[in-house]
Design an enzyme around this catalytic site. Sequence first.
Site, PDB file in Angstrom:
ATOM      1  N   ASP A 291      -9.039  -4.630  -5.719  1.00  0.00           N
ATOM      2  CA  ASP A 291      -8.493  -4.049  -4.492  1.00  0.00           C
ATOM      3  C   ASP A 291      -9.258  -2.757  -4.221  1.00  0.00           C
ATOM      4  O   ASP A 291      -9.268  -1.852  -5.047  1.00  0.00           O
ATOM      5  CB  ASP A 291      -7.006  -3.763  -4.682  1.00  0.00           C
ATOM      6  CG  ASP A 291      -6.316  -3.247  -3.434  1.00  0.00           C
ATOM      7  OD1 ASP A 291      -6.958  -2.533  -2.637  1.00  0.00           O
ATOM      8  OD2 ASP A 291      -5.119  -3.543  -3.257  1.00  0.00           O
TER       9      ASP A 291
ATOM     10  N   HIS B 123      -7.228  -6.189  -0.281  1.00  0.00           N
ATOM     11  CA  HIS B 123      -6.160  -5.203  -0.369  1.00  0.00           C
ATOM     12  C   HIS B 123      -4.838  -5.907  -0.092  1.00  0.00           C
ATOM     13  O   HIS B 123      -4.581  -6.319   1.036  1.00  0.00           O
ATOM     14  CB  HIS B 123      -6.403  -4.082   0.643  1.00  0.00           C
ATOM     15  CG  HIS B 123      -5.373  -3.006   0.633  1.00  0.00           C
ATOM     16  ND1 HIS B 123      -4.900  -2.435  -0.525  1.00  0.00           N
ATOM     17  CD2 HIS B 123      -4.716  -2.383   1.653  1.00  0.00           C
ATOM     18  CE1 HIS B 123      -4.012  -1.500  -0.220  1.00  0.00           C
ATOM     19  NE2 HIS B 123      -3.873  -1.465   1.082  1.00  0.00           N
TER      20      HIS B 123
ATOM     21  N   SER C 213       0.836  -1.198   0.000  1.00  0.00           N
ATOM     22  CA  SER C 213       0.000   0.000   0.000  1.00  0.00           C
ATOM     23  C   SER C 213       0.877   1.257   0.000  1.00  0.00           C
ATOM     24  O   SER C 213       1.680   1.436  -0.896  1.00  0.00           O
ATOM     25  CB  SER C 213      -0.956  -0.051   1.198  1.00  0.00           C
ATOM     26  OG  SER C 213      -2.017   0.866   1.033  1.00  0.00           O
TER      27      SER C 213
END
Length: 510
Positions: free
Chosen positions: A452, A479, A224
Amino acid sequence: MQRGRLVVLFGALCALIVSGCTSAETSAPRADLPPPPDGLSKFYSQPLEWGSCEGFGSPEDRLPPKTECARITVPVDYARPDGPTAQIAMSRIPATGDKIGSLLMNPGGPGVSGLSMVTVGNRTELADRFDRVGFDPRGVGSSLPAIVCLTPQEADSERAEPPTDNTPAGIAEAEAENREYADRCAQRTGTELLTHVGTREVVQDMDVMRAVLGDPKLSYLGYSYGTRLGAAYAEKFPQNVRALVLDGAVDSSQDPVQESLRQAAGFQGVFNAYAAECAQTADCPLGTDPAQSVARFRALVAPLETTPAATTDPRGLSYGDAITGVQQALYSDELWSILTQGLTELRDGRGDTLLQLADMYDGRREDGTYANTQDAFNAIRCVDDPRITDPAVVARQDAEYRKAAPFLDDGKGTGAAPLELCAAWPVPNTSTPHRVSAPGLPTTVVVSTTDDPATPYQAGVDLAAQLGAELITFRGNRHTAALVAGDRCVDDAVIDYLVDLAAPGVGLTC
């Protein structure tokens, strides 16, 4: 009033045993390390003394017994290496076999503690071949000094507030609250640190970590927001990269409006997938017709705008916490059964499960204290991204966001909206959106998941193109995927790359 946030699920959910650590050990620098940048030799050559993890992390970090911890010193402002300093908290589980070097890892956020990242890769070749190293970026978690904006009581109070009323009076009140929040951050953290908590500084800290760990080149796994760190490191230090795996990409070329709208569409897509699966059961709290799921959801949460749902916790479930709890559960299809439980409770007038999910997202502990995740998120985001100060742009963004994610639309759009928090931030931003350019970078790997919600698939495609990276596509509703989704296709490709530098090949889809 709820502020927009992007926090990775993985950073919040790692769960192993908390314990003390091993006796102290000093890492010796290697003779083949590249020379440090001018004026920074004392930081690059400092000893790294591993020891007990007592005083590091929080119960939610759940560091296993064999973890070792340490702190290193870095300048707050790299332009003034003789000025104030900060300490970066690090964790390590040493390699058990023929060691290649260190694997530095970050879970994302921004603002999430990375100490528990040492658990990634257990029972794989990574545990044999690498010292697995996690860290808390400057201002975050156990790094010192910490970013502090709200007391626990103030955070609870903010979460209990009703959603913003986009009337002129409501907008004025929301913007005043943003200014108050920003002022508290400046008073409690200090503008010197706030100015220097962004990606620009963290990647320099990462290069210091590389050196004190004794690694001539960096091996890195970032999830991320951790992909933004990895990409920025590649751009600044391409000659110091051995291997980069970036999973759940944040595309640094997007401006904050583009990123927000892509994320809104991503969450709507996963909400739709959840609703379709839920509708296959007769007792689905959103009903058995997926076409009606948004309307059914809005009917469940709308009453919370004025009356919290009952919980065993005296706080009750506010509207904002219900939305936060739902979004937390949408980060992974592994949590969909818990989301169904929470929405079923809400249908029956209770909010315990959604409140627990919201607490997980916001870093609230059982004793009522908070990790500084959300304060750090706001501080880092506001120095990483340009300010949006034009009310017309904010109004368009609000209208487009409601269209992109109708399950989050309260139906009260007025054609106006308050300026976002960063417009009131007390220090300037230090980064701007741009395409990443890293000439001479060796082969790197980007992993992107088709559905995602937080970092949509296209961002990974775009980042891979900018870096000239190999792209691994994972088909799923979650995710991030590598070493956290249990998919052998992704995991084997990532491990082979990190260990042997074997590229996964063009077009790998798992």
